[in-house]
Write an enzyme that holds these catalytic residues in place. Structure first.
Site, PDB file in Angstrom:
ATOM      1  N   ASP A 183      -6.246  20.334  11.509  1.00 31.18           N
ATOM      2  CA  ASP A 183      -7.273  19.928  10.332  1.00 31.18           C
ATOM      3  C   ASP A 183      -6.589  20.273   9.069  1.00 31.18           C
ATOM      4  O   ASP A 183      -6.021  21.508   8.977  1.00 31.18           O
ATOM      5  CB  ASP A 183      -8.523  20.660  10.617  1.00 31.18           C
ATOM      6  CG  ASP A 183      -9.844  19.851   9.888  1.00 31.18           C
ATOM      7  OD1 ASP A 183      -9.712  18.905   9.659  1.00 31.18           O
ATOM      8  OD2 ASP A 183     -10.875  20.612   9.866  1.00 31.18           O
ATOM      9  N   TYR A 240       0.795  -1.109   0.012  1.00 36.60           N
ATOM     10  CA  TYR A 240      -0.120  -0.036   0.021  1.00 36.60           C
ATOM     11  C   TYR A 240       0.819   1.229   0.060  1.00 36.60           C
ATOM     12  O   TYR A 240       0.890   2.251  -0.901  1.00 36.60           O
ATOM     13  CB  TYR A 240      -1.005   0.059   1.096  1.00 36.60           C
ATOM     14  CG  TYR A 240      -1.713   1.323   1.349  1.00 36.60           C
ATOM     15  CD1 TYR A 240      -3.093   1.047   0.919  1.00 36.60           C
ATOM     16  CD2 TYR A 240      -1.457   2.513   1.775  1.00 36.60           C
ATOM     17  CE1 TYR A 240      -4.028   2.250   1.070  1.00 36.60           C
ATOM     18  CE2 TYR A 240      -2.165   3.590   1.875  1.00 36.60           C
ATOM     19  CZ  TYR A 240      -3.349   3.353   1.485  1.00 36.60           C
ATOM     20  OH  TYR A 240      -4.338   4.561   1.568  1.00 36.60           O
ATOM     21  N   ASP A 283      -3.491  10.526   1.628  1.00 32.00           N
ATOM     22  CA  ASP A 283      -4.085   9.307   2.397  1.00 32.00           C
ATOM     23  C   ASP A 283      -5.154   9.546   3.198  1.00 32.00           C
ATOM     24  O   ASP A 283      -5.428   8.805   4.234  1.00 32.00           O
ATOM     25  CB  ASP A 283      -2.801   8.608   3.225  1.00 32.00           C
ATOM     26  CG  ASP A 283      -2.917   7.292   3.582  1.00 32.00           C
ATOM     27  OD1 ASP A 283      -3.526   6.533   2.955  1.00 32.00           O
ATOM     28  OD2 ASP A 283      -2.393   7.014   4.798  1.00 32.00           O
TER      29      ASP A 283
END
Lengths: 352, 352
Positions: A244, A171, A265
């Protein structure tokens, strides 16, 4: 742990049959087991009988009018029926309950302390070899679990979705370009990546990088994936920002700051096929647009897609890629991520 | 196709409860559905009720005395309950049967024309995205099926075991040394390999090779794997012998013929852990011994093992390796073969 094992047996009779010709043979098996029988009125929908036995065993026998016979056997884990689970040993043991030999599928394990069933993104039922919940937390954003698998190592599960296992270097390699990129000295922005896998791989190449939003627990229980990169918030060539990502991206846009690589991701492509209404799609479009705006003209944007089988969701995503304020080209790659149990699509996009 | 969908729901109540406090709430849901209820005597093993409805729906509700509640719902595929299968659409549809919202696991599909459940070697229940049986034959040795999977391409299934899919180049690479070997001009013996995958990869390197025992059907339906190598029995650098491999190996031993590589693709390590009694183990030992005897002193022997989780079977195999008439060393490698849905062990052995 007092789980219940649920065995299923399905026999497709080639032609529709009168239950009278099939039922007696099956019944004779159950009658030997001291089970209490109830025959149900099905209003013309075939034959249905239930059998309740000692130790709480339950058998459901159905003969559907189109010729399908289904048998269910539920028993407690400590019922000696369940001892026969190891197929290779069956011939060597005294088989009290002979019907069990006909159950070819592994039993569904129901109500076990550790849940073994984590469906794939394309909606298939798959059983994992998990034997322990290593970590669990409900954050403000999601339910975080780390499960131990015998073959995949620890697995990070977010809101019920298998996110990454310690076996899943494939991955990390796919979302960083599968060895085709040179990150040395490059500016890299990772959105998400809380398991530390991408960071751990890239620092080997000495880029300058920024990352954000670490998931507590990974530091401790996904060390084969993250190494020691999550132990401090600042390394030689990286900083971890606990904030954030939307306001941060907006700030970078305002400052005119660009990156050679943006690696998103954060989340897979939403499965929902209503991109106009769904807030997940709205979030995805916002991130995508901001990411491309902070991308250097020769930069690359990497992200995961979703299961190769979710063709509609994937083509909706590709449609979004065509609608960005800054036009991009893209390519995709199908990769086998070991713990996913399904083929996964990854995207690379760049400015036209 | 008149399959039956079987939904399961399991609720673990944290403390053992009197069913009187749980059952009424669940019952009220089923009572709205015009179901005919039967309450069963369980001899003190909790509460058990069955409900039979129109369209042949069946609900089984159990409250086990240790606090586990299990609900089963079986309905025909064309029952409108089954229309709700797409989770993302649930909110937008009129939900007649509200309990369905609580079934989080994909339904078991029972009695479908194409079987979707092919358990792993380590005994886990996994569902494949197969939609067609492309080929089926009962040979003298085994049942041969080729199934079409949306994500893995065609899959060869021998006696119910997933053998190789068109997606599984990783298998072929692993059993030929993962790119670490140079086969140019080398003598190679392939035992098995009927799908043509190994042959197709090796001929690219122009070795001189011998192979045997082709599986009909692969030539036609596994072309992404075998290319055109199975179309003729003899190529520039290979010959395909249609004969039993034991007499052939014995002949080679007698002639003193040796090979640079012996690749045993015949079968996985038997799962049975009684190597002294089991004929599969006996066959394995015979092949292993003969293979090592025809191996050049500097040659390599490649073979698959089995699931990484079958530790006992694997260590029994390693024991056998230690007992050969000609002493060998070995190493193993764990590889992710896409369609296997489990991690697989491969062995390399060489003469000490």
């Amino acid at each position: 742990d007092m789980a219940v094992r649920h065995y299923t047996l399905d026999i497709n009779l080639s032609t529709p049959v009168d239950s009278a010709s099939v039922v007696p043979g099956l019944l004779s098996i159950f009658h030997e087991q001291e089970l209490t029988e109830t025959i149900h009125d099905t209003n013309g929908h075939g034959y249905l009988a239930t059998f309740v036995g000692k130790n709480g065993r339950l058998v459901v026998l159905r003969v559907h009018s189109h010729g399908l016979v289904t048998v269910d056997l539920q028993c407690h884990e400590d019922d000696n029926i369940a001892q026969l689970d190891n197929v290779s040993d069956q011939n060597e043991k005294h088989v009290e309950f002979s019907i069990l030999l006909y159950f070819k599928l592994p039993a569904l394990v129901r109500g076990a302390k550790v849940d073994r069933y984590w469906p794939t993104a394309d909606g298939r039922l798959v059983e994992y070899d998990v034997d322990e919940v290593v970590y669990e937390e409900d954050s403000a954003y999601q339910n975080i679990k780390i499960l131990h698998s015998r073959q995949y190592g620890n697995i990070l599960v977010l809101d019920g979705d298998v996110n990454l296992a310690e076996s899943d270097l494939a991955y990390t390699q796919a979302i960083t370009g599968n060895g085709r990129e040179n990150y040395a000295g490059k500016e890299v922005l990772i959105l998400g990546g809380g398991d530390g896998g991408i960071l751990a791989e890239l620092v080997k190449q000495k880029p300058k990088m920024v990352t954000m939003k670490v998931i507590d627990g990974c530091k401790m229980y996904m060390r084969r994936t993250c190494g020691n990169t999550l132990d401090t918030l600042r390394g030689d060539c990286y900083q971890i920002l606990i904030e954030d990502c939307v306001p941060l991206l907006k700030k970078y846009v305002q400052e005119g700051r660009t990156f050679d690589y943006v690696i998103n991701d954060l989340t897979a492509i939403p499965i929902s096929t209503s991109p106009e209404e769904d807030s997940m799609w709205e979030f995805l479009r916002l991130i995508l647009d901001l990411s491309v705006r902070v991308l250097h003209p020769k930069g690359k944007y990497f992200t995961q897609g979703n299961s190769v089988n979710l063709k509609e969701a994937l083509s909706l995503y590709e449609e979004q890629l065509g609608k960005l304020s800054c036009p991009v080209d893209f390519q995709k790659e199908v990769v086998c991520v070991p713990s996913y149990l399904e083929q996964w699509v990854f995207y690379t996009a760049w400015k036209k």
